[in-house]
Design a protein around this motif. Structure first.
Motif, mmCIF file in Angstrom:
data_model
loop_
_atom_site.group_PDB
_atom_site.id
_atom_site.type_symbol
_atom_site.label_atom_id
_atom_site.label_comp_id
_atom_site.label_asym_id
_atom_site.label_seq_id
_atom_site.Cartn_x
_atom_site.Cartn_y
_atom_site.Cartn_z
ATOM 1 N N ARG A 1 -6.773 -2.833 -3.815
ATOM 2 C CA ARG A 1 -5.380 -3.182 -4.105
ATOM 3 C C ARG A 1 -4.634 -2.000 -4.714
ATOM 4 O O ARG A 1 -3.490 -1.709 -4.349
ATOM 5 C CB ARG A 1 -5.347 -4.384 -5.054
ATOM 6 C CG ARG A 1 -3.958 -4.844 -5.440
ATOM 7 C CD ARG A 1 -4.017 -6.057 -6.335
ATOM 8 N NE ARG A 1 -2.786 -6.247 -7.063
ATOM 9 C CZ ARG A 1 -2.636 -7.072 -8.089
ATOM 10 N NH1 ARG A 1 -3.666 -7.810 -8.491
ATOM 11 N NH2 ARG A 1 -1.491 -7.175 -8.711
ATOM 12 N N ALA A 2 -5.295 -1.293 -5.651
ATOM 13 C CA ALA A 2 -4.650 -0.140 -6.281
ATOM 14 C C ALA A 2 -4.364 0.958 -5.269
ATOM 15 O O ALA A 2 -3.303 1.595 -5.297
ATOM 16 C CB ALA A 2 -5.522 0.396 -7.415
ATOM 17 N N LEU B 1 -3.820 0.609 -2.075
ATOM 18 C CA LEU B 1 -2.790 0.201 -1.130
ATOM 19 C C LEU B 1 -1.427 0.030 -1.772
ATOM 20 O O LEU B 1 -0.406 0.346 -1.184
ATOM 21 C CB LEU B 1 -3.213 -1.115 -0.458
ATOM 22 C CG LEU B 1 -4.403 -1.019 0.498
ATOM 23 C CD1 LEU B 1 -4.880 -2.406 0.914
ATOM 24 C CD2 LEU B 1 -4.039 -0.196 1.716
ATOM 25 N N GLU B 2 -1.396 -0.487 -3.019
ATOM 26 C CA GLU B 2 -0.136 -0.830 -3.650
ATOM 27 C C GLU B 2 0.284 0.162 -4.722
ATOM 28 O O GLU B 2 1.435 0.177 -5.158
ATOM 29 C CB GLU B 2 -0.217 -2.222 -4.271
ATOM 30 C CG GLU B 2 -0.546 -3.337 -3.280
ATOM 31 C CD GLU B 2 -0.706 -4.675 -3.951
ATOM 32 O OE1 GLU B 2 -0.353 -4.790 -5.158
ATOM 33 O OE2 GLU B 2 -1.156 -5.626 -3.287
ATOM 34 N N GLY B 3 -0.652 0.993 -5.186
ATOM 35 C CA GLY B 3 -0.357 1.892 -6.289
ATOM 36 C C GLY B 3 -0.462 1.178 -7.623
ATOM 37 O O GLY B 3 -0.755 -0.021 -7.688
ATOM 38 N N GLU C 1 -5.693 4.765 3.849
ATOM 39 C CA GLU C 1 -4.245 4.619 3.713
ATOM 40 C C GLU C 1 -3.711 5.522 2.606
ATOM 41 O O GLU C 1 -2.653 6.152 2.756
ATOM 42 C CB GLU C 1 -3.900 3.162 3.423
ATOM 43 C CG GLU C 1 -2.423 2.888 3.203
ATOM 44 C CD GLU C 1 -1.560 3.214 4.409
ATOM 45 O OE1 GLU C 1 -0.324 3.329 4.245
ATOM 46 O OE2 GLU C 1 -2.092 3.365 5.530
ATOM 47 N N GLY D 1 -8.297 1.148 2.237
ATOM 48 C CA GLY D 1 -7.467 1.621 1.145
ATOM 49 C C GLY D 1 -7.585 3.120 0.960
ATOM 50 O O GLY D 1 -6.583 3.810 0.744
ATOM 51 N N THR E 1 1.557 -0.174 -9.925
ATOM 52 C CA THR E 1 2.945 -0.603 -10.072
ATOM 53 C C THR E 1 3.212 -1.166 -11.471
ATOM 54 O O THR E 1 2.331 -1.756 -12.086
ATOM 55 C CB THR E 1 3.288 -1.673 -9.024
ATOM 56 O OG1 THR E 1 2.335 -2.749 -9.120
ATOM 57 C CG2 THR E 1 3.220 -1.091 -7.631
ATOM 58 N N LEU F 1 -5.869 -2.769 -12.645
ATOM 59 C CA LEU F 1 -5.747 -1.943 -11.440
ATOM 60 C C LEU F 1 -6.178 -0.505 -11.714
ATOM 61 O O LEU F 1 -6.674 0.180 -10.822
ATOM 62 C CB LEU F 1 -4.307 -1.960 -10.928
ATOM 63 C CG LEU F 1 -3.821 -3.271 -10.318
ATOM 64 C CD1 LEU F 1 -2.371 -3.133 -9.875
ATOM 65 C CD2 LEU F 1 -4.693 -3.692 -9.145
ATOM 66 N N ARG G 1 -10.133 -4.796 -6.898
ATOM 67 C CA ARG G 1 -8.876 -4.232 -7.377
ATOM 68 C C ARG G 1 -8.718 -2.755 -6.998
ATOM 69 O O ARG G 1 -7.606 -2.222 -7.019
ATOM 70 C CB ARG G 1 -8.750 -4.420 -8.894
ATOM 71 C CG ARG G 1 -8.513 -5.875 -9.236
ATOM 72 C CD ARG G 1 -8.545 -6.195 -10.704
ATOM 73 N NE ARG G 1 -8.578 -7.639 -10.821
ATOM 74 C CZ ARG G 1 -7.495 -8.407 -10.961
ATOM 75 N NH1 ARG G 1 -6.297 -7.870 -11.043
ATOM 76 N NH2 ARG G 1 -7.610 -9.728 -11.035
#
Length: 253
Positions: free
Chosen positions: A242-243, A245-247, A128, A125, A249, A232, A239
């Motif tokens: 996840r935050a 990688l996904e921002g 990325e 993460g 949101t 997040l 988490r």
């Protein structure tokens, strides 16, 4: 030594312990520990993060109690230690420190493959987020309302925002969680305003209200005022990956 009976007074730590497949060692958690919900159903509850039931904790005969410098109170930690309970107080304030935090929790008995998978997800993460880091945009992240509160650079959430390309407009504040006015927020003219649904339960109604009250800000004009999943933004552990990688949101409300 590997503790056989753990009490977690930190919701994010509780989730991390189960992600590391150490759930069988967890005998007590707080009322605010909500993930993973099904696995936590049979676990004893020992009060809140700020008002733990010390008698209930002692009765569980834990080998280890895990606390957080910010989530929990010093007086409760002191009282538990006076009862001869072993209490570990952790306090990761950056994403990099979260990796160290997870590695420490993994040392409580996690299988190497399980620990490597979670630590690897965190490192992936980070890589990325660094690879696709967009142009920086100024951001106001709310923590509370009436009074309005936000974060400074001395917080985990600030470092997470930074890695996502969001520049905290109150990062230079002297207090970790400064109180601010709507006039101060407007003066900073953030491009993005984020309203987490915890610890204060911000709703779309709050977003609609801010769009009117801060109509002259770039965030309001561009439709960039969002209610987001607070876990997040503030929970470190699984988490975090996840935050990254996904921002952060917007939530569906």
């Amino acid at each position: 030594a590997r503790p056989r009976r753990i009490v977690s007074l930190v919701p994010s730590v509780t989730e991390t312990l189960f992600a590391l497949e150490l759930g069988e060692q967890v005998v007590g958690v707080t009322e605010w520990c909500i993930h993973p919900a099904d696995a936590l159903a049979p676990i004893a509850r020992v009060g809140g993060t700020k008002n733990p039931d010390l008698e209930a904790i002692e009765a569980l005969r834990p080998d280890l109690v895990i606390a957080n410098l910010e989530e929990n109170r010093e007086i409760d930690v002191r009282r538990m230690r006076e009862r001869n309970l072993s209490v570990w107080v952790d306090f990761p304030t950056t994403v990099a420190q979260v990796i160290e935090h997870v590695q420490w929790l993994a040392a409580l008995g996690a299988a190497r493959a399980t620990a490597n998978a979670l630590v690897g997800a965190l490192r992936d993460g980070l890589q990325e987020a660094a690879r696709r880091r967009p142009a920086r945009r100024s951001c106001f992240l709310a923590v509370w309302k009436d009074p309005w509160m936000t974060i400074s650079s001395a917080t985990y959430a600030h470092d997470l925002l930074d890695r996502l390309g969001l520049a905290n407009v109150f990062g230079g504040a002297s207090e970790r969680y400064p109180r601010v006015s709507l006039e101060q927020i407007e003066a900073h003219d953030p491009e993005v305003i984020l309203l987490p649904d915890e610890p204060y339960a911000f709703t779309t109604g709050d977003g609609d209200s801010l769009r009117e009250r801060l109509a002259r800000t770039r965030a309001a004009r561009a439709g960039e005022i969002h209610v987001i999943d607070g876990t997040l933004a503030f929970w470190h552990g699984p988490r975090t990956a996840r935050a990254l990688l996904e921002g952060l949101t917007p939530t569906a409300q």
